[in-house]
Design an enzyme around this catalytic site. Structure first.
Site, PDB file in Angstrom:
ATOM      1  N   HIS A 125     -17.436 -13.750 -45.014  1.00 45.68           N
ATOM      2  CA  HIS A 125     -17.371 -15.179 -44.666  1.00 45.68           C
ATOM      3  C   HIS A 125     -17.721 -16.073 -45.850  1.00 45.68           C
ATOM      4  O   HIS A 125     -17.429 -17.265 -45.826  1.00 45.68           O
ATOM      5  CB  HIS A 125     -18.260 -15.484 -43.454  1.00 45.68           C
ATOM      6  CG  HIS A 125     -19.730 -15.521 -43.733  1.00 45.68           C
ATOM      7  ND1 HIS A 125     -20.568 -14.469 -43.424  1.00 45.68           N
ATOM      8  CD2 HIS A 125     -20.518 -16.474 -44.282  1.00 45.68           C
ATOM      9  CE1 HIS A 125     -21.802 -14.790 -43.768  1.00 45.68           C
ATOM     10  NE2 HIS A 125     -21.804 -16.001 -44.283  1.00 45.68           N
ATOM     11  N   ASP A 155     -18.081  -7.905 -41.921  1.00 53.01           N
ATOM     12  CA  ASP A 155     -18.420  -9.051 -42.765  1.00 53.01           C
ATOM     13  C   ASP A 155     -18.841  -8.633 -44.174  1.00 53.01           C
ATOM     14  O   ASP A 155     -19.853  -9.103 -44.703  1.00 53.01           O
ATOM     15  CB  ASP A 155     -19.526  -9.887 -42.118  1.00 53.01           C
ATOM     16  CG  ASP A 155     -19.517 -11.336 -42.626  1.00 53.01           C
ATOM     17  OD1 ASP A 155     -18.616 -11.672 -43.415  1.00 53.01           O
ATOM     18  OD2 ASP A 155     -20.405 -12.106 -42.236  1.00 53.01           O
ATOM     19  N   GLY A 228     -26.781 -20.134 -47.840  1.00 54.23           N
ATOM     20  CA  GLY A 228     -26.687 -19.817 -49.260  1.00 54.23           C
ATOM     21  C   GLY A 228     -27.199 -18.424 -49.569  1.00 54.23           C
ATOM     22  O   GLY A 228     -26.859 -17.822 -50.581  1.00 54.23           O
ATOM     23  N   ASN A 229     -28.050 -17.868 -48.658  1.00 53.68           N
ATOM     24  CA  ASN A 229     -28.547 -16.499 -48.812  1.00 53.68           C
ATOM     25  C   ASN A 229     -27.503 -15.459 -48.389  1.00 53.68           C
ATOM     26  O   ASN A 229     -27.651 -14.277 -48.713  1.00 53.68           O
ATOM     27  CB  ASN A 229     -29.803 -16.284 -47.968  1.00 53.68           C
ATOM     28  CG  ASN A 229     -31.085 -16.548 -48.734  1.00 53.68           C
ATOM     29  OD1 ASN A 229     -31.816 -17.469 -48.395  1.00 53.68           O
ATOM     30  ND2 ASN A 229     -31.356 -15.763 -49.759  1.00 53.68           N
ATOM     31  N   SER A 230     -26.483 -15.888 -47.660  1.00 48.92           N
ATOM     32  CA  SER A 230     -25.484 -14.939 -47.165  1.00 48.92           C
ATOM     33  C   SER A 230     -24.878 -14.156 -48.322  1.00 48.92           C
ATOM     34  O   SER A 230     -24.451 -14.726 -49.321  1.00 48.92           O
ATOM     35  CB  SER A 230     -24.370 -15.678 -46.420  1.00 48.92           C
ATOM     36  OG  SER A 230     -24.833 -16.184 -45.198  1.00 48.92           O
ATOM     37  N   ILE A 248     -28.478 -15.570 -39.590  1.00 47.22           N
ATOM     38  CA  ILE A 248     -29.784 -15.989 -39.103  1.00 47.22           C
ATOM     39  C   ILE A 248     -29.646 -16.392 -37.642  1.00 47.22           C
ATOM     40  O   ILE A 248     -28.560 -16.743 -37.170  1.00 47.22           O
ATOM     41  CB  ILE A 248     -30.376 -17.160 -39.921  1.00 47.22           C
ATOM     42  CG1 ILE A 248     -29.447 -18.377 -39.866  1.00 47.22           C
ATOM     43  CG2 ILE A 248     -30.642 -16.751 -41.342  1.00 47.22           C
ATOM     44  CD1 ILE A 248     -30.023 -19.608 -40.564  1.00 47.22           C
ATOM     45  N   ILE A 287     -14.744   8.775 -27.318  1.00 46.33           N
ATOM     46  CA  ILE A 287     -15.336   8.689 -25.985  1.00 46.33           C
ATOM     47  C   ILE A 287     -15.295   7.255 -25.497  1.00 46.33           C
ATOM     48  O   ILE A 287     -15.161   6.324 -26.286  1.00 46.33           O
ATOM     49  CB  ILE A 287     -16.797   9.176 -25.974  1.00 46.33           C
ATOM     50  CG1 ILE A 287     -17.651   8.281 -26.887  1.00 46.33           C
ATOM     51  CG2 ILE A 287     -16.904  10.636 -26.378  1.00 46.33           C
ATOM     52  CD1 ILE A 287     -19.142   8.525 -26.781  1.00 46.33           C
TER      53      ILE A 287
END
Length: 462
Positions: A125, A155, A228-230, A248, A287
């Site tokens: 993202h 992601d 911004g930490n992503s 988060i 399964i």
């Protein structure tokens, strides 16, 4: 003179007799008591020796080495996307095309260098739909990044930059070995503040976020993670990568207590697949799961025969999966996480509870069969083989293998789609995207099909 010494002698004798009589009559020991104040001793109530051990360990933890080893390997990611904005009023008054304008949209995030030659892992993202990706190192050097591959489901995205020197990088750790309560650091660039390090502990593992379309298996931590930490690093106290910070839980958009990271085992497997195969190889057990089962473990509802192994798995309906290899399985998200970190063809030891008896089955994981389903039309489409195309006497087309109206006589099952709005259909994936996009844009749709008698039919959907 003689008389004087006589008096002295009598006095001495009298004193001796007096002292002797006193000792005989009053022979009791006199005890003098003296109070000496002793220092007060402190007694700890509810004393727990484990508590002392924890305090000793906590006071000895030093994050500086982990921070120093990782901060230079976490980068700032800037993506630029070209967007088109439409103004229907301008179209109406000034003619076709006059109401559209293009503009740049800029997004930022973090990334982690995972090799000295410049491979960078981040969240999908962070770079989704980007036309240009720029990487800024901790020393402020900037590089244009190449997008190598993505996995939107988990992601994860892989980028590559070319530098003229060996880059610092963070080695992968085994995320299965991470324990709840273990100290971790989140390293990233929140709010464009470069090289930010926060500390916390692992709060939970195998966490699935409610409301998400996909079942996931996140590491949950209370280390502060903000916009911004992503794509940044979650590392242990040795500076090894245990996860990629991804999400988060917040009602405000800012950190309020918990953040979530894709485990490093899953991230590494995805990157390895992209580099080797160009896309992710999803392993499955073959399964279906009993969603009503609420106790610890995952209950098997049925074994799907269409998978590569089918009934040869050694698993049965009603089995409760308790462990995969040495990893405890308490819920489906944990099972999903273990399978996501493995490849088709790998063997795993699966511990099951079968009617109260514990059994261990060695199972070969199957390959996930890709399914292409139009959510709007409720058609599942399948690519035609060269043999099928030749038998039908056509050059292109996809088969409708399942519909939402299979029970009705007028359903379109086994019809072959050859064109959509005069666009030649060559693949099932392409056809599904085309159909759903046309519906989303409220366009009129004409679908050309070959029916069961080999005749061409056209269907118009408005």
């Amino acid at each position: 003179m003689k008389r004087f010494f006589g008096f002295i002698g009598m006095a001495i004798l009298g004193g001796a007799l007096t002292l002797g009589g006193y000792k005989m009559l009053f022979n009791e020991q006199i005890v003098i008591e003296k109070t000496v104040q002793q220092p007060m001793q402190t007694v700890t109530a509810s004393y727990n020796p484990a508590l002392n051990k924890v305090n000793t360990v906590a006071s000895s933890i030093d994050f500086t080495m982990a921070a120093e080893n990782t901060v230079h390997a976490v980068v700032h990611v800037k993506n630029t996307a070209i967007r088109t904005q439409s103004n229907p009023w301008a179209e109406l008054f000034y003619g076709n095309g006059s109401g559209k304008r293009k503009y740049e949209q800029v997004g930022t995030g973090s990334g982690v260098i995972i090799s000295a030659d410049g491979y960078v892992i981040t969240n999908n993202h962070v770079i989704d739909n980007a036309t240009n990706i720029e990487i800024t190192l901790n020393n402020q050097k900037k590089y244009v990044a190449e997008l190598i591959g993505t996995d939107p489901t988990n992601d994860i995205a892989l980028l590559k930059i070319d530098a003229d020197f060996d880059l610092p990088y963070i080695p992968f750790a085994n995320s299965d070995s991470v324990k709840i309560g273990e100290w971790v650091l989140a390293v990233g660039n929140p709010y464009n503040l470069t090289s930010t390090v926060t500390a916390g502990i692992v709060s939970a593992k195998g966490r699935d976020l409610e409301g998400n379309r996909n079942i996931e298996s996140f590491i949950q931590t209370d280390a502060a993670v903000n916009p911004g930490n992503s794509g940044g690093a979650l590392v242990n106290t040795r500076g090894e990568l245990v996860g990629i910070n991804t999400a988060i839980s917040s009602k405000t958009g800012s950190f309020i207590g918990y953040s979530f990271a894709v485990p490093s085992n899953i991230a590494k497997k995805i990157i390895d697949d992209i580099l080797e195969f160009g896309k992710v190889q999803q392993a499955i057990l073959g399964i279906s799961v009993d969603a009503t089962y609420q106790e610890e473990g995952v209950k098997i509802a049925s074994v799907v025969e269409e998978t590569e192994n089918g009934k040869k798995l050694g698993l049965q309906s009603g089995d409760i999966i308790k462990r995969i290899n040495n990893v405890k399985i308490s819920k489906f998200s944990e099972l999903k996480g273990q399978l996501t970190a493995k490849r088709p063809g790998e063997f795993v030891d699966i511990t099951v509870d079968r009617d109260g008896e514990t059994l261990v089955k060695k199972v070969k994981l199957s390959k996930s069969v890709e399914r292409y389903i139009s959510s709007v039309f409720q058609w599942e489409l399948k690519d035609l083989s060269e043999k099928e195309l030749k038998r039908k006497g056509i050059n292109n087309g996809v088969k409708i293998v399942r519909t939402g109206k299979d029970a009705e006589e007028t359903n379109l099952k086994n019809y072959i789609i050859t064109k959509v709005n005069n666009n030649v259909v060559k693949g099932a994936n392409e056809a599904v995207k085309l159909l759903d996009n046309l519906v989303a844009n409220r366009a009129r749709i004409t679908v050309e099909m070959i029916n069961l008698e080999g005749e061409v039919e056209r269907y118009i959907y408005r």
